[in-house]
Design a protein around this motif. Structure first.
Motif, PDB file in Angstrom:
ATOM      1  N   SER A  81     -74.353 -12.336  62.126  1.00 12.48           N
ATOM      2  CA  SER A  81     -73.806 -11.090  62.668  1.00 12.48           C
ATOM      3  C   SER A  81     -72.514 -11.358  63.437  1.00 12.48           C
ATOM      4  CB  SER A  81     -74.845 -10.439  63.578  1.00 12.48           C
ATOM      5  OG  SER A  81     -74.307  -9.308  64.205  1.00 12.48           O
ATOM      6  N   GLN A  82     -72.528 -12.401  64.269  1.00 16.15           N
ATOM      7  CA  GLN A  82     -71.327 -12.744  65.029  1.00 16.15           C
ATOM      8  C   GLN A  82     -70.188 -13.138  64.097  1.00 16.15           C
ATOM      9  OE1 GLN A  82     -72.623 -15.813  67.711  1.00 16.15           O
ATOM     10  NE2 GLN A  82     -73.594 -14.377  69.124  1.00 16.15           N
ATOM     11  N   LYS A  84     -69.712 -12.099  61.025  1.00  8.35           N
ATOM     12  CA  LYS A  84     -69.192 -10.887  60.402  1.00  8.35           C
ATOM     13  C   LYS A  84     -68.271 -10.144  61.366  1.00  8.35           C
ATOM     14  CE  LYS A  84     -73.035 -10.142  57.227  1.00  8.35           C
ATOM     15  NZ  LYS A  84     -74.206  -9.307  56.914  1.00  8.35           N
ATOM     16  N   THR A  85     -68.662 -10.095  62.642  1.00  9.69           N
ATOM     17  CA  THR A  85     -67.829  -9.430  63.647  1.00  9.69           C
ATOM     18  C   THR A  85     -66.490 -10.141  63.787  1.00  9.69           C
ATOM     19  OG1 THR A  85     -69.787  -8.696  64.861  1.00  9.69           O
ATOM     20  CG2 THR A  85     -67.713  -8.742  66.070  1.00  9.69           C
ATOM     21  N   VAL A  86     -66.535 -11.462  63.900  1.00  5.77           N
ATOM     22  CA  VAL A  86     -65.298 -12.242  64.043  1.00  5.77           C
ATOM     23  C   VAL A  86     -64.425 -12.079  62.804  1.00  5.77           C
ATOM     24  CG1 VAL A  86     -64.388 -14.601  64.160  1.00  5.77           C
ATOM     25  CG2 VAL A  86     -66.239 -13.901  65.676  1.00  5.77           C
ATOM     26  N   LYS A  87     -65.064 -12.108  61.637  1.00 11.64           N
ATOM     27  CA  LYS A  87     -64.301 -11.952  60.399  1.00 11.64           C
ATOM     28  C   LYS A  87     -63.609 -10.584  60.372  1.00 11.64           C
ATOM     29  CE  LYS A  87     -64.738 -12.643  55.431  1.00 11.64           C
ATOM     30  NZ  LYS A  87     -65.653 -13.003  54.348  1.00 11.64           N
ATOM     31  N   GLY A  88     -64.338  -9.545  60.798  1.00 15.18           N
ATOM     32  CA  GLY A  88     -63.736  -8.213  60.856  1.00 15.18           C
ATOM     33  C   GLY A  88     -62.578  -8.159  61.835  1.00 15.18           C
ATOM     34  N   GLU A  89     -62.754  -8.799  62.983  1.00 14.69           N
ATOM     35  CA  GLU A  89     -61.669  -8.837  63.968  1.00 14.69           C
ATOM     36  C   GLU A  89     -60.464  -9.590  63.416  1.00 14.69           C
ATOM     37  OE1 GLU A  89     -63.442 -10.579  67.420  1.00 14.69           O
ATOM     38  OE2 GLU A  89     -64.573  -8.759  67.916  1.00 14.69           O
TER      39      GLU A  89
END
Length: 126
Positions: A81-82, A84-89
């Motif tokens: 999950s983290q 995916k969040t970092v990748k999105g950022e």
């Protein structure tokens, strides 16, 4: 941009390592459960009174291993999950940087056009 790619690649590698470790632990747990069943079968053949405490101990070890496996899986899911969040950022940051690069390029083109215009006007006044 390459810095973000490198960071993303590094996080993906860390994630893959954690996933492999989790899979390895899961395989070890399966082996331990099989060994437990075999050991339990042997103990059942022997006297019940002396083997009960050992079986209980082994059962507790299996329960503990299962808890560890659940915790590892939960930790892996959190890391996914983290990531995916970092990748999105990172994607958002990359888009923003590309947008800023385009603005800078257009500004430089306009500045160059103005410079040429000023040079033409200066040449015309001579």
């Amino acid at each position: 941009m390459s810095k973000f790619d490198g960071e993303l690649t590094q996080r993906e590698q860390e994630f893959l390592k954690i996933r492999r470790d989790s899979d390895t632990k899961a395989a070890e747990l399966v082996k331990m459960e099989k060994m437990l069943q075999q050991t339990k079968s042997l103990w059942d053949k022997k006297t019940e009174s002396s083997s009960e405490s050992m079986v209980e101990d082994l059962e507790e070890r299996v329960r503990s291993s299962r808890r560890q496996r659940r915790n590892s899986l939960h930790h892996t899911q959190m890391l996914e999950s983290q990531m995916k969040t970092v990748k999105g950022e990172l994607v958002g940051t990359l888009d923003h940087l590309q947008e800023l690069r385009n603005v800078l390029r257009r500004s430089q083109e306009k500045a160059e056009e103005r410079k040429l215009t000023m040079e033409r006007l200066a040449a015309g006044h001579r």
